[in-house]
Scaffold this active site. Structure first.
Site, PDB file in Angstrom:
ATOM      1  N   LYS B  78       0.847  -1.196   0.000  1.00  0.00           N
ATOM      2  CA  LYS B  78       0.000   0.000   0.000  1.00  0.00           C
ATOM      3  C   LYS B  78       0.881   1.244   0.000  1.00  0.00           C
ATOM      4  O   LYS B  78       1.884   1.288   0.722  1.00  0.00           O
ATOM      5  CB  LYS B  78      -0.918  -0.028   1.242  1.00  0.00           C
ATOM      6  CG  LYS B  78      -1.955   1.098   1.283  1.00  0.00           C
ATOM      7  CD  LYS B  78      -2.877   0.982   2.504  1.00  0.00           C
ATOM      8  CE  LYS B  78      -3.980   2.049   2.475  1.00  0.00           C
ATOM      9  NZ  LYS B  78      -4.887   1.947   3.642  1.00  0.00           N
ATOM     10  N   SER B 158      -9.972   2.167   2.727  1.00  0.00           N
ATOM     11  CA  SER B 158      -9.035   2.862   1.865  1.00  0.00           C
ATOM     12  C   SER B 158      -8.053   1.942   1.136  1.00  0.00           C
ATOM     13  O   SER B 158      -7.453   2.376   0.161  1.00  0.00           O
ATOM     14  CB  SER B 158      -8.231   3.856   2.702  1.00  0.00           C
ATOM     15  OG  SER B 158      -7.409   3.171   3.651  1.00  0.00           O
ATOM     16  N   SER B 182     -10.427   0.060   6.947  1.00  0.00           N
ATOM     17  CA  SER B 182      -9.757   0.129   5.648  1.00  0.00           C
ATOM     18  C   SER B 182      -9.065  -1.152   5.193  1.00  0.00           C
ATOM     19  O   SER B 182      -8.594  -1.218   4.059  1.00  0.00           O
ATOM     20  CB  SER B 182      -8.726   1.260   5.648  1.00  0.00           C
ATOM     21  OG  SER B 182      -9.369   2.494   5.537  1.00  0.00           O
TER      22      SER B 182
END
Lengths: 95, 492, 502
Positions: B78, B158, B182
């Site tokens: 990420k 997210s 998330s």
């Protein structure tokens, strides 16, 4: 509680985010929508309740007073949009 | 789809150890899938050259019979994790061109164990969002589509790049972060497994901060075993993060398969929220039956402050983010928009650098902390947070894990909720309380919606009892026997 | 930081000498100080970067200090102990639980966009500092609180016409902010307060007190009021970095406020800067907006919890502090309060004195140390550490006086030579033949010679005995000052037919 456009402008100034006049109305509406919604916390009785300070209860760990001598001047300035001679360079600040 | 990329992390690991495949082959196969999968917009940066170098080094170690627990396994990272000398943006314009001179502790742990980096995965800007639509690099597209419908769907957020990339097999597994859901919500939206460990289990050092008291790293993987393997490497005490906890990391994989006989599973009654779709409710009931059938004891429990979790979160998280994001000022890294003086430079830089959702939250956070409002908002929210944590503590006196749905719906269409921040926030109704209390939670794919989209069940554990959590998740996974996979339409 | 002091301030009767005469009557100055003292430590408060002064720009900056994304603070245990030590030295309450807050504002030398400080729950609570004023008055100044916080970096504004240059070497260095109550009433008291505070910090070893290097800076809160009136609006003069400037800034600012008030104006509560070149204060332009610092507990740091045993251990290790040392010097050595105050103002001076006085005549030692010795240090601009004369050498000199080897007059001459050359006094006495003559025969001969040469003076002395002093002088002169004056007196008295005790 709710915000008006003057307050939106004030908090945008505190947060150092430029906001155009034509954005104020929408922002005011959005923020008030959220503020109205969080208003429901008013129902909760928190008399005598301590605020949460940490999700996990542990004692704060500490560091020994040992200086690591390491010159990182290049590393800390290499990403800077304005850097000269090892300094960060910014528009002039008037004190 | 390549045969190689069909292997799970555990299977690939075993095949590498037995030298049935090489890390270079495996990495090459992923890089090819990634090149063919750009329509999903999962990666913001691909580090092909570095990936192949790392794979070669892994092969050399494997050839000598050496290598770590993740030797040669290609992962997506990420873009919230700082990676040394590799562009790190948090999917924000304001971090334009930022190449950190350091490596986050979690990714350093992965490289220590031999993993290979494929690239940096898209996410909601600064991890603020539940649909991966707030990214400066554009929305990530869910590899899943509704039956007979080509509408592009969100992958959750997210960590939408992470969930979509794992679901589309564009990496073996991915790192992710979870501040209010998330990891778990995108996992549920993409038929993948996502675990958010206990706050303090993984170091936050080197992860771009959103809300410090809530942020926690974890993996998104294809199955529970892979999640256990990834977490074992990612977790651990870090003296650079005083909120990370100094306790040994168990071998989580070893906890799997111990069964749930006698395990007490709590069903929080307040999670039966108004307007919950019938199919989510039905899925939840199925989950209860599966665990009961596997020998668990089911108990209803009460978490009375559940309905206050979201408003609490939307005070605490914006407050912390308004302060955490103050460092993006155009002075030391990232974007700078010149102005007539320093204040003008700050204001222009931050106006241009932050997207609408980030701006909204920074303003909200600035407001709730400002003079005269602190007590009414922030202090009050932190007190309610104490009550929420107490609810969980009371429930865990009677049960070992809790079972809930992960999200109130399946994946929705891109653009469907962007005009209404509140309806977007409601996505996190089941995940947010877990962050507020610092507890571990995991989402396991458990079935399909009527229009063919994956749905997830969430299990919530006691602090630092990820072993029990994974054990229960494994049991749900076994019972659900979720085999569905999206069609690779994106390659067309 | 500004606190509401009205309720906590000490009641003091105004003194005539402190009042400022205005056109409309007498004004009283009310002063409170916030002193920022850099904690003496190797590493910064939340990072392992060095705190050494004078390094090249941005070479003592870690990723934490530069607020790179994802960096986290880890507190330095020693800095915490130093704050506790200082609190104990200020006789203050130590708070076993304190909390670090973020103070949010934008400034280029504040890389995080917030300063980590302690707002609601400081590590140290109320204490006090006792001031010994030159007129022998004592003034007690209350301490409101002491808290730990990070220093900011430094912006250089004079390198370029349109740009400022930022150096973060100081960023993150540990500071103690010591907030006094508004208990001072004159520039003189404010100067005495900073001087005394600095002495205490130096005794404790918690701050080097070096104002030129910025280790100690003061924000001065100044307000004026008519005698007996409620507190006036105050202005805060930021970052005054010398004790002399503190005095000048207060005097200018008080006069400025009085002039405004007497002209019927009102004081704006504001932050001002002192310009040492003009001796004036002016409003800080960058701080024109009302600040809203949005304090909240730093979520990266847990509450700071100390155990009572840790505090007790620090207490047990405290050195003797100036007030206690002064009391002891007075009782153990019989010193005057004035001499004792002068000596304890610098721990090294007091130590020097004690080394000299040990086993010797304390009054003699005090006279020499505070007299000739300090005069020489001041003349040469030397610190105790730089003194060419050691305590042992000065002690020897005193021994030579006491055992009659040299006279007091010769001793001064020897001392000057010691200070110039660093030689031992005994060596100087031998080399230069300065041993005092106590040989009766030799002195008698010298006296006889003087008497023989001045028969008229001998006659006059019979009428005016005080003329004997003239003879003493002549004898000393003829013996180059080496004759033991006591012996000279005795023999002269006998020869001139005066009683020796006359």
């Amino acid at each position: 509680m709710s915000v008006d456009q003057k307050t939106v402008r004030h908090i945008a100034r505190l947060a150092r985010i430029a906001v155009r006049d034509d954005e104020l109305e929408a922002l005011e509406k959005e923020l008030n929508g959220i503020l109205d919604w969080v208003e429901q916390l008013g129902e909760v009785d928190v008399e005598g309740v301590e605020p949460m300070t940490s999700a996990v209860e542990v004692a704060m760990k500490m560091r020994d007073d040992v200086a690591v001598v390491q010159d990182l001047q290049k590393e800390v300035t290499r990403n800077a949009p304005g850097a000269e001679d090892g300094f960060y360079v910014v528009p002039k600040v008037v004190e | 789809m390549s045969e190689l990329t069909k292997l799970t992390l555990a299977a690939a690991r075993d095949a590498l150890k037995k030298k049935e495949i090489s890390a270079v082959e495996l990495t090459g196969a992923y890089l090819a899938e990634m090149a063919a999968g750009t329509a999903l917009n999962t990666y913001v940066t691909v580090t092909a050259e570095k990936s192949m170098e790392m794979a070669k080094a892994s092969d050399a170690r494997l050839a000598k019979g050496a290598g770590g627990a993740l030797e040669g396994l290609p992962l997506g990272i990420k873009d919230l994790f700082c990676t040394k000398d590799v562009l790190t943006t948090a999917s924000s314009h304001i971090l334009d061109g930022f190449r950190p001179p350091y490596e986050s502790t979690v990714t350093a742990n992965l490289w220590r164990d031999g993993a290979v980096m494929l690239g940096k995965l898209n996410n909601d800007e600064f991890a603020m969002g539940s649909s991966n639509e707030t990214s400066f690099y554009g929305p990530v597209v869910n590899p899943w589509r509704r039956k007979g419908d080509a509408t592009r769907l969100v992958p959750g957020g997210s960590s939408g790049g992470s969930s979509a990339a794992v679901a589309a097999k564009l990496c073996l597994a991915a790192t992710a972060t979870d501040t209010g859901g998330s990891i778990r919500q995108p996992a549920a939206f993409t038929g993948t497994v996502g675990i958010k460990p206990t706050y303090g289990r993984c170091s936050r050092w080197g992860i771009v901060a959103f809300a410090s008291s809530l942020d926690q790293a974890g993996p998104i993987t294809r199955d529970v075993r892979d999640a256990a393997i990834m977490l074992t490497s990612m977790a651990g005490h870090d003296e650079k993060d005083t909120t990370s906890v100094d306790r040994p990391v168990p071998d989580y994989e070893a906890a799997l398969g111990q069964g749930v006989k006698g395990l007490r599973v709590g069903i929080p009654k307040e999670y039966r929220v108004d307007g919950m779709p019938a199919e989510i409710d039905a899925l939840w009931s199925r989950g209860i039956e599966w665990l009961k059938a596997a020998g668990a004891e089911i108990k209803e429990v009460s978490l009375p402050h559940t309905k206050y979790a979201l408003p609490t979160y939307y005070i605490v998280a914006p407050a912390e983010c308004s302060s955490n994001l103050a460092r993006y000022d155009g002075v030391r890294y990232g974007l700078r928009v010149e102005g007539r003086d320093i204040t003008d430079m700050y204001e222009k830089t931050r106006a241009a650098g932050f997207g609408a959702e980030v701006r909204r939250r920074v303003l909200m956070g600035t407001y709730v902390l400002s003079a005269g409002y602190y007590d009414a908002y922030y202090l009050k929210a932190q007190k309610v947070r104490t009550l929420i944590a107490r609810d969980f503590a009371a429930a865990f006196a009677d049960v070992d894990v809790l079972l809930t749905p992960t999200a109130p719906s399946a994946a929705f269409g891109i653009g469907e909720k962007t005009d209404d921040p509140l309806s977007m926030y409601l996505n996190d109704v089941f995940t947010v309380p877990v962050n507020l209390a610092g507890l571990p939670g995991i989402s396991v794919p458990a079935g399909l919606s009527s229009d063919g989209l994956p749905l997830g069940l969430q299990l919530i554990g006691r602090t630092f009892d990820e072993e029990t959590l994974l054990r229960a998740a494994y049991a749900v996974e076994q019972a659900a026997d979720f085999k569905a996979a999206p069609e690779a339409w994106w390659k067309a | 930081m500004m606190t509401d002091f009205e309720s906590t301030m000490r009641k003091r009767e105004p003194r005539e000498e402190d009042l400022i005469r205005g056109a409309t009557g007498d004004w009283e100055i009310i002063l409170g100080l916030e002193v920022h003292a850099q904690v003496t430590s190797e590493a910064k408060l939340f990072s392992a970067s060095s705190t050494k002064f004078g390094a090249e720009q941005n070479t003592q900056v870690s990723f934490v200090d530069a607020a790179m994304p994802g960096m986290l603070p880890v507190i330095n245990r020693y800095c915490v102990e130093q704050a506790v030590r200082t609190g104990l030295g200020l006789k203050a309450q130590i708070n076993l639980r304190s909390v670090f807050d973020r103070k949010n504002y934008f400034y280029p030398d504040l890389p995080q966009g917030y300063q980590i400080s302690q707002f609601k729950h400081p590590i140290v609570g109320e204490g006090e500092v006792v001031l010994d004023m030159p007129d022998a008055r004592t003034v007690i100044v209350g301490i409101e609180r002491l808290h730990l916080e990070q220093d900011a970096g430094k912006s250089l504004h004079d390198q370029h016409p349109a740009m400022s240059f930022v150096d973060l070497n100081r960023s993150g260095v540990a500071l103690m902010e010591i907030v006094s109550k508004p208990d001072m009433r004159s520039a003189e008291e404010a100067r005495a307060y900073v001087t005394k505070l600095r002495t205490i910090l130096r005794y404790l070893g918690t701050c080097d007190g070096n104002m030129e290097e910025g280790s100690l800076r003061a924000d001065v809160n100044v307000s004026v009021r008519k005698v007996g009136a409620p507190l006036g609006t105050r202005c805060e003069i930021k970052n005054v970095n010398s004790i002399r400037f503190i005095g000048q800034a207060i005097e200018y600012e008080a006069r400025r406020q009085i002039d405004i008030l007497e002209d019927g104006g009102k004081i704006d509560q504001e932050t001002r800067l002192f310009d040492p070149k003009t001796g004036e204060t002016r409003p800080m332009r960058s701080k024109e907006e009302a600040h809203d610092y949005r304090y909240f507990p730093d979520p990266d740091l847990l509450p700071l919890v100390l155990r009572q045993a840790e505090v007790d251990a620090i207490r047990a290790s405290l050195p003797e502090l100036p007030d206690e040392k002064k009391a002891r010097l007075i009782s153990a050595y019989g010193l005057s309060a004035y001499d004792a105050t002068v000596l304890v103002s610098d721990g090294a001076r007091a130590d020097f004195f004690e080394a000299v006085a040990k086993g010797r005549d304390a009054k003699l030692a005090a006279n020499w140390v505070t007299g000739d010795f300090f005069a020489a240090l001041n003349r040469e601009g030397h610190s105790i550490e730089q003194s060419p004369v050691t305590a042992k050498q000065l002690g020897e000199l005193l021994d030579l006086i006491s055992d009659g080897t040299i006279s007091g007059r010769i001793a001064k001459q020897i001392f000057d030579s010691m200070y110039k050359t660093g030689r031992d006094p005994s060596k100087i006495v031998e080399d230069e033949g300065l041993r005092q003559v106590t040989d009766f025969g030799a002195i008698e001969a010298a006296i006889d010679a003087v008497i023989a040469a001045n028969p008229d003076k001998v006659e006059q002395t019979k009428v005016k005995p005080q003329l004997a002093g003239w003879f003493v002088g002549q004898v000393m002169k003829s013996t180059s000052g080496k004759a033991n004056p006591q012996v000279v007196n005795e023999i002269l008295a006998r020869k001139l037919g005066l009683s020796s005790d006359g």
